[in-house]
Motif scaffolding. Sequence first.
Motif, short mmCIF file in Angstrom:
data_model
loop_
_atom_site.label_atom_id
_atom_site.label_comp_id
_atom_site.label_asym_id
_atom_site.label_seq_id
_atom_site.Cartn_x
_atom_site.Cartn_y
_atom_site.Cartn_z
N UNK A 1 -26.92 -2.30 -141.15
CA UNK A 1 -25.67 -1.68 -141.58
C UNK A 1 -24.79 -1.46 -140.36
N UNK A 2 -23.50 -1.63 -140.55
CA UNK A 2 -22.55 -1.26 -139.50
C UNK A 2 -22.16 0.21 -139.71
N UNK A 3 -22.09 0.97 -138.62
CA UNK A 3 -21.75 2.39 -138.70
C UNK A 3 -20.37 2.63 -138.12
N UNK A 4 -19.53 3.30 -138.89
CA UNK A 4 -18.24 3.73 -138.40
C UNK A 4 -18.47 4.88 -137.43
N UNK A 5 -18.21 4.68 -136.14
CA UNK A 5 -18.54 5.69 -135.14
C UNK A 5 -17.63 6.91 -135.24
N UNK A 6 -16.55 6.81 -135.98
CA UNK A 6 -15.67 7.96 -136.17
C UNK A 6 -16.12 8.83 -137.33
N UNK A 7 -16.45 8.21 -138.47
CA UNK A 7 -16.82 8.98 -139.66
C UNK A 7 -18.33 9.06 -139.88
N UNK A 8 -19.09 8.09 -139.34
CA UNK A 8 -20.53 8.04 -139.56
C UNK A 8 -20.93 7.26 -140.79
N UNK A 9 -19.96 6.82 -141.59
CA UNK A 9 -20.27 6.10 -142.83
C UNK A 9 -20.81 4.70 -142.54
N UNK A 10 -21.59 4.19 -143.49
CA UNK A 10 -22.29 2.91 -143.33
C UNK A 10 -21.70 1.83 -144.22
N UNK A 11 -21.72 0.60 -143.70
CA UNK A 11 -21.34 -0.58 -144.48
C UNK A 11 -22.43 -1.64 -144.30
N UNK A 12 -23.01 -2.08 -145.40
CA UNK A 12 -24.07 -3.09 -145.31
C UNK A 12 -23.50 -4.42 -144.86
N UNK A 13 -24.20 -5.06 -143.92
CA UNK A 13 -23.79 -6.38 -143.43
C UNK A 13 -24.65 -7.46 -144.10
N UNK A 14 -24.41 -8.69 -143.72
CA UNK A 14 -25.20 -9.81 -144.24
C UNK A 14 -26.47 -10.05 -143.42
N UNK A 15 -26.64 -9.31 -142.33
CA UNK A 15 -27.81 -9.50 -141.48
C UNK A 15 -29.06 -8.90 -142.14
N UNK A 16 -30.07 -9.71 -142.29
CA UNK A 16 -31.33 -9.27 -142.89
C UNK A 16 -32.44 -10.19 -142.40
N UNK A 17 -33.61 -9.63 -142.13
CA UNK A 17 -34.73 -10.45 -141.68
C UNK A 17 -35.97 -10.07 -142.48
N UNK A 18 -36.79 -11.06 -142.81
CA UNK A 18 -38.01 -10.81 -143.56
C UNK A 18 -39.17 -10.46 -142.63
N UNK A 19 -39.99 -9.49 -143.07
CA UNK A 19 -41.16 -9.07 -142.30
C UNK A 19 -42.10 -8.37 -143.26
N UNK A 20 -43.40 -8.54 -143.07
CA UNK A 20 -44.37 -7.97 -144.00
C UNK A 20 -44.45 -6.44 -143.86
N UNK A 21 -44.09 -5.71 -144.90
CA UNK A 21 -44.25 -4.27 -145.03
C UNK A 21 -43.84 -3.49 -143.78
N UNK A 22 -42.57 -3.56 -143.40
CA UNK A 22 -42.13 -2.77 -142.23
C UNK A 22 -42.03 -1.29 -142.59
N UNK A 23 -42.62 -0.43 -141.76
CA UNK A 23 -42.62 1.00 -142.08
C UNK A 23 -42.20 1.89 -140.93
N UNK A 24 -41.90 1.33 -139.76
CA UNK A 24 -41.39 2.15 -138.67
C UNK A 24 -40.61 1.31 -137.68
N UNK A 25 -39.51 1.89 -137.16
CA UNK A 25 -38.69 1.25 -136.14
C UNK A 25 -38.56 2.18 -134.95
N UNK A 26 -38.98 1.71 -133.78
CA UNK A 26 -38.83 2.48 -132.55
C UNK A 26 -37.84 1.76 -131.65
N UNK A 27 -36.79 2.47 -131.23
CA UNK A 27 -35.75 1.87 -130.40
C UNK A 27 -36.19 1.77 -128.95
N UNK A 28 -36.12 0.58 -128.39
CA UNK A 28 -36.42 0.35 -126.99
C UNK A 28 -35.17 0.49 -126.14
N UNK A 29 -35.36 0.81 -124.87
CA UNK A 29 -34.24 0.83 -123.94
C UNK A 29 -33.61 2.19 -123.73
N UNK A 30 -34.16 3.25 -124.33
CA UNK A 30 -33.60 4.58 -124.14
C UNK A 30 -34.00 5.13 -122.77
#
Length: 379
Positions: free
Chosen positions: A350-379
């Motif tokens: 989803x694209x996030x409006x950095x001013x309002x915080x609202x979300x807009x779904x994009x066309x980007x999607x990837x298939x993966x077996x049963x994803x249940x957690x996302x940890x952001x790297x690079x912090x």
Amino acid sequence: MKQSLLLAGLLAISFACTKEKTTKMTTTPITYSFLVGTYTDNESQGLNQLDFTPSENKLEVRTIFPGIQNPSFVVANSEGDKVFTLEEIDTVPGGNVVSLGRSLKDQTLSKLSELPSFGDHPCYLALSPNEEFLTVANYSGGSFSAYKVGENAGLTHLQTIQHEGSSINQSRQSSPHVHSTVFSPDGKFLLVSDLGTDQVYVYDFDQNASEPLTLNNTYKVTPGDGPRHLVFSNDGSEVFVVEEMTAVLSVFDFKDGELTPKQRISLIADNYEGKVGAAEVRLSPDGTNIYVSNRGDANSLSVFAKKDDGNYLLIQQTTSGGSIPRNFNLTADGKYLLSANQASNDIVVFERDVETGKLTQTSWKVEINKPVYLFRLGD
């Protein structure tokens, strides 16, 4: 005259080269990377890494550590060279906690150590702010454990605390179910959500003690809520708890280890009919918005904004783009949100409006077996 023209020409070439170099530097594509925890069905599956480069229209995921059973939660240190995951299993003697070395050059993983979680179905990991301690929550076991992290990410077990009790929903709350362990930003407290006992436990954390955790107090939520995950505000003055079984966001003030209720906001409309299963709560990197996922029949993402009076307002509800949004995360710059949909086996951007915080779904999607957690790297 000739010398002046020659000098002008050299200056023009120099300026053009500098401009070209600057342009190249400013157009370097940004790649967002996440570790992805999954449930596994065979030995070829395991921990994954997702790389997302919007400017090049790339969204890719690959398995980087196969052969591990149900690594449903994963975290890394700030350098990104140490990774901690678990095996969400209940075989004797229960689940496992695994530390891994991560090559920053080729991003491969190698196992460093493995210890039992001292409970069944470990489901949550947390690194202390100084990254010297690790905690794990055991859902079925109704307990949680603390470990010291060595220089080579080797783990030393320090303490296991067993919860007792139940609540009103006998099919879901006949025994303790520890669902998350979260350090306060200053590292002085550990907050533990127990879905089975309908309580949030506040533990004092003393890193110099042989057993660092001591119970300070408990907060009883509304019976049947089932507290699941929680997150602190950036300054540690507020706590946001997602109540799984009633699909509610509870907002608390937090001071000196005490939770004071502030708001209780439903994730569903009054006339909603269907199953619910609130799952994850996240704060935007700039601290202006709260995001919550709801599974069941809702399969939604809710967006909240802070008003001038300090209270929070629901400003958007949108589809998660798939089925059973167990987890999601935001990019460090707050421009995108990625939703991990367990049942539809995909991750949606989803694209996030950095001013309002609202979300807009994009066309980007990837298939993966049963994803249940996302940890952001690079912090």
